[in-house]
Motif scaffolding. Structure first.
Motif, short mmCIF file in Angstrom:
data_model
loop_
_atom_site.label_atom_id
_atom_site.label_comp_id
_atom_site.label_asym_id
_atom_site.label_seq_id
_atom_site.Cartn_x
_atom_site.Cartn_y
_atom_site.Cartn_z
N LEU A 95 0.78 -1.32 -0.09
CA LEU A 95 -0.04 0.05 -0.04
C LEU A 95 0.79 1.28 -0.18
O LEU A 95 0.47 2.41 -0.62
N MET A 96 1.90 1.27 0.82
CA MET A 96 2.90 2.50 0.84
C MET A 96 3.67 2.59 -0.51
O MET A 96 3.82 3.62 -0.78
N LYS A 99 1.13 4.07 -3.26
CA LYS A 99 0.39 5.54 -2.84
C LYS A 99 0.37 6.58 -3.76
O LYS A 99 -0.50 7.21 -3.69
N PHE A 100 1.40 6.56 -4.51
CA PHE A 100 1.57 7.92 -5.47
C PHE A 100 1.17 7.60 -6.69
O PHE A 100 1.08 8.17 -7.87
N ASP A 101 0.90 6.04 -6.99
CA ASP A 101 0.79 5.77 -8.61
C ASP A 101 -0.40 6.33 -9.42
O ASP A 101 -0.47 6.56 -10.45
N TRP A 102 -1.29 6.61 -8.80
CA TRP A 102 -2.50 7.19 -9.16
C TRP A 102 -2.26 8.55 -9.84
O TRP A 102 -3.03 8.89 -10.86
N MET A 175 -5.84 0.49 -9.42
CA MET A 175 -5.21 0.49 -8.35
C MET A 175 -5.28 -0.72 -7.93
O MET A 175 -4.43 -1.50 -7.18
N PHE A 179 -2.15 -2.93 -7.05
CA PHE A 179 -1.76 -3.75 -5.67
C PHE A 179 -1.40 -5.20 -5.74
O PHE A 179 -0.52 -5.59 -5.12
#
Length: 234
Positions: A95-96, A99-102, A175, A179
């Motif tokens: 998750l960390m 976190k910025f891939d969006w 996402m 993940f």
């Protein structure tokens, strides 16, 4: 009767080379560009932190950064019984890590190839690498997300994530696939560390003795580089 001289209008500032958008930017464009800047600064700040966390406790490093080294080191420690609940560390780390891939997906949705063109302007080598990745990523489609974390010196994740936004993939689907992909890769590095086992643990023990000094050295290097770039601009 004399004809009036035709003059070419000056391009607007947002039409200058090096800008990702194709029309006058909106608030969404500014926010997305601002997020890119934040991610760059965040990445610089994390360089010495990663070095310090690896010496402190690799599972914590894995949970905070989701790094390959953190996953492999945690696997090695788990193999000798020094880590409990390693799956929790790994999933939190995933998750960390994403976190910025969006932001890259958003850039693709907003600007299409514009952001890829901006990056390609950095050098001929960058342009070739981006074009190479883009060619096979378009052929693979959403399956390209599962290869985004291949550890080779190509901008695979960046190009693939931008293309997912550009081709209209819903953010939730992107996402979820991201993940799953990151988790599978982290499990692979964890398994590698588990297989190697004790030799990695020994190296980590030796590294822990100098981790603080390495982190301080990295901070000095980063600050020196920043001051040097600023001096060249002035």
């Amino acid at each position: 009767m004399q004809s009036e001289e035709q003059t070419t209008p000056e391009p607007e500032w947002w039409e200058q080379p090096g800008m990702p958008w194709n029309s006058k930017p909106t608030k969404a464009d500014y926010w997305c560009l601002g997020w890119f800047g934040f991610v760059g600064l965040f990445g610089l700040a994390m360089i010495p932190l990663r070095a310090w966390l690896l010496g402190l406790h690799p599972p914590i490093m894995l949970a905070i950064t989701g790094s390959r080294i953190g996953a492999a080191s945690t696997g090695a420690l788990a193999a000798v019984g020094e880590v409990q609940h390693w799956l929790g560390y790994l999933l939190i780390g995933t998750l960390m890590a994403i976190k910025f891939d969006w932001i890259y997906w958003w850039a693709g949705k907003l600007w299409g190839r514009g952001i890829l063109d901006v990056q390609a302007q950095n050098s001929k080598r960058s342009a070739r690498n981006i074009a190479r990745v883009e060619t096979w990523a378009l052929k693979l489609g959403w399956l390209g997300i599962f290869l985004a974390y291949v550890p080779i010196p190509l901008p695979i994740a960046f190009v693939v994530f931008v293309l997912m936004g550009m081709t209209g993939m819903p953010l939730w689907k992107f996402m979820v696939l991201d993940f799953i992909s990151k988790t599978l890769w982290s499990l692979g590095y964890f398994a590698l560390g588990w297989w190697i086992g004790e030799p990695v643990v020994y190296v980590l023990e030796q590294y822990a003795k100098v981790a603080n000094w390495i982190a301080i050295g990295l901070i000095v290097v980063i600050m020196f580089g920043a001051f040097r770039r600023q001096a060249k601009k002035s």
